[in-house]
Each structure stands twice: as C-alpha cells, then as structure tokens.
Design a protein around this motif. Sequence first.
Motif, PDB file in Angstrom:
ATOM      1  N   LYS A   1       1.101  -1.304  -0.356  1.00  0.00           N
ATOM      2  CA  LYS A   1      -0.273   0.221   0.051  1.00  0.00           C
ATOM      3  C   LYS A   1       0.591   1.196   0.189  1.00  0.00           C
ATOM      4  CE  LYS A   1      -4.017  -2.379   2.480  1.00  0.00           C
ATOM      5  NZ  LYS A   1      -5.055  -1.996   3.263  1.00  0.00           N
ATOM      6  N   ALA A   2       2.131   1.514   0.421  1.00  0.00           N
ATOM      7  CA  ALA A   2       2.924   2.165   1.147  1.00  0.00           C
ATOM      8  C   ALA A   2       3.807   3.157  -0.370  1.00  0.00           C
ATOM      9  CB  ALA A   2       3.895   2.636   1.969  1.00  0.00           C
ATOM     10  N   THR A   3       4.386   1.296  -1.232  1.00  0.00           N
ATOM     11  CA  THR A   3       4.642   1.966  -2.359  1.00  0.00           C
ATOM     12  C   THR A   3       4.372   1.472  -3.386  1.00  0.00           C
ATOM     13  OG1 THR A   3       5.745  -0.166  -2.532  1.00  0.00           O
ATOM     14  CG2 THR A   3       7.247   1.156  -1.139  1.00  0.00           C
ATOM     15  N   GLY A   4       3.269   0.633  -3.285  1.00  0.00           N
ATOM     16  CA  GLY A   4       2.427   0.215  -5.185  1.00  0.00           C
ATOM     17  C   GLY A   4       2.850  -1.074  -5.591  1.00  0.00           C
ATOM     18  N   LYS A   5       4.006  -0.780  -5.198  1.00  0.00           N
ATOM     19  CA  LYS A   5       4.954  -2.180  -5.695  1.00  0.00           C
ATOM     20  C   LYS A   5       4.385  -3.705  -5.956  1.00  0.00           C
ATOM     21  CE  LYS A   5       9.669  -0.105  -4.889  1.00  0.00           C
ATOM     22  NZ  LYS A   5      11.131  -1.086  -4.602  1.00  0.00           N
ATOM     23  N   PRO A   6       4.147  -4.548  -6.468  1.00  0.00           N
ATOM     24  CA  PRO A   6       3.755  -5.826  -6.304  1.00  0.00           C
ATOM     25  C   PRO A   6       4.843  -6.982  -5.747  1.00  0.00           C
ATOM     26  CG  PRO A   6       4.378  -5.334  -8.632  1.00  0.00           C
ATOM     27  CD  PRO A   6       4.216  -4.349  -7.965  1.00  0.00           C
ATOM     28  N   ILE A   7       4.134  -7.898  -5.436  1.00  0.00           N
ATOM     29  CA  ILE A   7       4.985  -8.711  -4.726  1.00  0.00           C
ATOM     30  C   ILE A   7       4.641 -10.400  -5.535  1.00  0.00           C
ATOM     31  CG2 ILE A   7       6.028  -8.304  -2.972  1.00  0.00           C
ATOM     32  CD1 ILE A   7       4.226 -10.438  -1.348  1.00  0.00           C
ATOM     33  N   ASP A   8       5.158 -11.198  -5.872  1.00  0.00           N
ATOM     34  CA  ASP A   8       5.138 -12.687  -6.582  1.00  0.00           C
ATOM     35  C   ASP A   8       5.912 -13.678  -6.648  1.00  0.00           C
ATOM     36  OD1 ASP A   8       4.563 -14.906  -7.506  1.00  0.00           O
ATOM     37  OD2 ASP A   8       3.305 -13.806  -9.507  1.00  0.00           O
ATOM     38  N   VAL A   9       6.401 -14.008  -4.702  1.00  0.00           N
ATOM     39  CA  VAL A   9       7.074 -14.096  -4.395  1.00  0.00           C
ATOM     40  C   VAL A   9       6.652 -15.862  -3.814  1.00  0.00           C
ATOM     41  CG1 VAL A   9       6.554 -13.600  -1.879  1.00  0.00           C
ATOM     42  CG2 VAL A   9       9.405 -14.838  -2.617  1.00  0.00           C
ATOM     43  N   ARG A  10       8.409 -17.173  -3.776  1.00  0.00           N
ATOM     44  CA  ARG A  10       7.387 -18.257  -3.857  1.00  0.00           C
ATOM     45  C   ARG A  10       7.504 -18.420  -2.541  1.00  0.00           C
ATOM     46  NH1 ARG A  10       4.719 -21.835  -5.961  1.00  0.00           N
ATOM     47  NH2 ARG A  10       5.908 -23.549  -6.087  1.00  0.00           N
ATOM     48  N   VAL A  11       6.674 -19.371  -1.741  1.00  0.00           N
ATOM     49  CA  VAL A  11       6.975 -19.649  -0.435  1.00  0.00           C
ATOM     50  C   VAL A  11       7.161 -21.105   0.235  1.00  0.00           C
ATOM     51  CG1 VAL A  11       4.639 -18.248   0.112  1.00  0.00           C
ATOM     52  CG2 VAL A  11       5.729 -18.806   1.594  1.00  0.00           C
ATOM     53  N   PHE A  45       2.796 -23.526  12.859  1.00  0.00           N
ATOM     54  CA  PHE A  45       2.945 -23.277  11.363  1.00  0.00           C
ATOM     55  C   PHE A  45       4.247 -22.566  11.291  1.00  0.00           C
ATOM     56  CE2 PHE A  45       3.622 -19.512   8.929  1.00  0.00           C
ATOM     57  CZ  PHE A  45       2.811 -20.194   8.183  1.00  0.00           C
ATOM     58  N   GLU A  46       5.283 -23.386  10.257  1.00  0.00           N
ATOM     59  CA  GLU A  46       6.521 -22.586   9.979  1.00  0.00           C
ATOM     60  C   GLU A  46       6.143 -21.401   8.617  1.00  0.00           C
ATOM     61  OE1 GLU A  46      11.583 -22.656  11.080  1.00  0.00           O
ATOM     62  OE2 GLU A  46       9.725 -24.486  11.142  1.00  0.00           O
ATOM     63  N   GLN A  47       6.331 -20.338   8.629  1.00  0.00           N
ATOM     64  CA  GLN A  47       6.736 -20.128   7.156  1.00  0.00           C
ATOM     65  C   GLN A  47       8.450 -19.360   6.765  1.00  0.00           C
ATOM     66  OE1 GLN A  47       7.701 -15.819   7.344  1.00  0.00           O
ATOM     67  NE2 GLN A  47       5.695 -15.476   5.604  1.00  0.00           N
ATOM     68  N   PHE A  48       8.169 -20.195   5.198  1.00  0.00           N
ATOM     69  CA  PHE A  48       9.546 -20.151   5.253  1.00  0.00           C
ATOM     70  C   PHE A  48       9.760 -19.010   3.592  1.00  0.00           C
ATOM     71  CE2 PHE A  48       9.590 -24.243   7.287  1.00  0.00           C
ATOM     72  CZ  PHE A  48      10.900 -23.612   7.284  1.00  0.00           C
ATOM     73  N   VAL A  49      10.548 -18.421   3.263  1.00  0.00           N
ATOM     74  CA  VAL A  49       9.987 -17.345   2.021  1.00  0.00           C
ATOM     75  C   VAL A  49      11.315 -16.151   1.771  1.00  0.00           C
ATOM     76  CG1 VAL A  49       8.835 -14.596   3.807  1.00  0.00           C
ATOM     77  CG2 VAL A  49       8.432 -15.336   1.185  1.00  0.00           C
ATOM     78  N   VAL A  67      10.401  -9.740  -0.391  1.00  0.00           N
ATOM     79  CA  VAL A  67       9.414  -9.198   0.182  1.00  0.00           C
ATOM     80  C   VAL A  67       9.304  -6.945   0.568  1.00  0.00           C
ATOM     81  CG1 VAL A  67       7.107  -8.835   1.970  1.00  0.00           C
ATOM     82  CG2 VAL A  67       7.705 -10.766   1.007  1.00  0.00           C
ATOM     83  N   ARG A  68      10.596  -7.628   1.149  1.00  0.00           N
ATOM     84  CA  ARG A  68      11.380  -6.060   1.841  1.00  0.00           C
ATOM     85  C   ARG A  68      11.318  -5.037   1.033  1.00  0.00           C
ATOM     86  NH1 ARG A  68      11.927  -5.549   7.336  1.00  0.00           N
ATOM     87  NH2 ARG A  68      11.494  -6.673   8.751  1.00  0.00           N
ATOM     88  N   ASP A  69      12.052  -5.499  -0.229  1.00  0.00           N
ATOM     89  CA  ASP A  69      12.480  -5.149  -1.307  1.00  0.00           C
ATOM     90  C   ASP A  69      10.887  -4.255  -2.297  1.00  0.00           C
ATOM     91  OD1 ASP A  69      15.087  -5.647  -1.775  1.00  0.00           O
ATOM     92  OD2 ASP A  69      14.859  -6.912  -2.937  1.00  0.00           O
ATOM     93  N   ALA A  70       9.837  -4.588  -2.128  1.00  0.00           N
ATOM     94  CA  ALA A  70       8.545  -4.148  -2.628  1.00  0.00           C
ATOM     95  C   ALA A  70       7.777  -2.832  -1.178  1.00  0.00           C
ATOM     96  CB  ALA A  70       7.106  -4.815  -2.390  1.00  0.00           C
ATOM     97  N   MET A  71       8.583  -3.071  -0.205  1.00  0.00           N
ATOM     98  CA  MET A  71       8.153  -2.278   0.850  1.00  0.00           C
ATOM     99  C   MET A  71       9.144  -1.341   1.269  1.00  0.00           C
ATOM    100  SD  MET A  71       7.205  -4.763   4.142  1.00  0.00           S
ATOM    101  CE  MET A  71       6.561  -3.433   5.110  1.00  0.00           C
ATOM    102  N   THR A  72       9.640  -0.986  -0.098  1.00  0.00           N
ATOM    103  CA  THR A  72      10.766   0.433  -0.042  1.00  0.00           C
ATOM    104  C   THR A  72      10.959   0.798  -1.214  1.00  0.00           C
ATOM    105  OG1 THR A  72      12.721  -1.770   1.134  1.00  0.00           O
ATOM    106  CG2 THR A  72      13.419   0.396   0.366  1.00  0.00           C
TER     107      THR A  72
END
Length: 140
Positions: free
Chosen positions: A101-111, A125-129, A134-139
């Motif tokens: 929402k802040a940057t408008g950048k999309p993500i499409d990342v495997r997990v 539950f444990e996440q691996f990503v 994800v952080r690049d899309a937030m910057t």
Amino acid sequence: MGLTVSDFAASTAPADVVRRQYLASAAGDLEALRATLAPDVEWTEMAGFPLAGTYRTPDGVTSNVMEQLGKDWDGWTAHDDTYVVDGENVVVLARYTAANKATGKPIDVRVAHHFVVRGGLIVRFEQFVDTALVRDAMTA
C-alpha cells in the motif's frame, strides 16, 4: 467419488484442515481461519519477514498476522499450489501475491509453509520465504 463440500468442511484430515485455512484466508474470513487453529497454536513468521515472530492463540495469529497484512498490502493472497503430506505434517509450496500500500510495488514470491495438524486443528505453522523480495516491495 471424493469428498463432498460438507465432507470437506468436517474432515479432520491434515491436508483438508490446511486447505480450509487457505480458503478462509483468501476469503478474508478470520472466524473460519481461527476455527482451523488449535487454542495453543504456535504460528511462526520467518526472521526477516516484516511480521517475524511466533504468535500464539487463534486471536493472536489473526490480529498479529492476517490483520496486519491487510493494513500494509492490497490483495495479499497465499496461493497454495502443492501439498506434501506425511502423517500430521503438511508442507505446502505456495506463492504470495499482493501490492504494498505504501509503495504500490507488487510481489509474486515463492514460499513454503510447514503445518502440523493434530485432532483436526493446526497446532504449529512455520513460514519459509525470500524475505528480501518482500522487503524490496516495501521500500520506495
């Protein structure tokens, strides 16, 4: 013949419980999502992920993870592609898609997600990503 909709909704098979969690999340149905989680669930978001940490209780998971993702991302969705089941262990290969929402950048990342299901409820539950994507899309 396979499962009917009502059979699927009541099934305690680990993969069915996990699939209901993904469907509830995609629909934004936090009540249905909480219904898939054990009262003492341990939900771990990977170190380096914006919501990194371990959350407990169904309310703790939805308020600290799902609701926060909704605040920061448009259309956050986990697309569950492949299930690998070994007893109570369910590993799901998936993708996250969204736009920050802040940057408008999309993500499409495997997990990859590892679930442990006991008694028809997700207990762990444990996440691996790739957290860098994800952080690049937030910057900006």
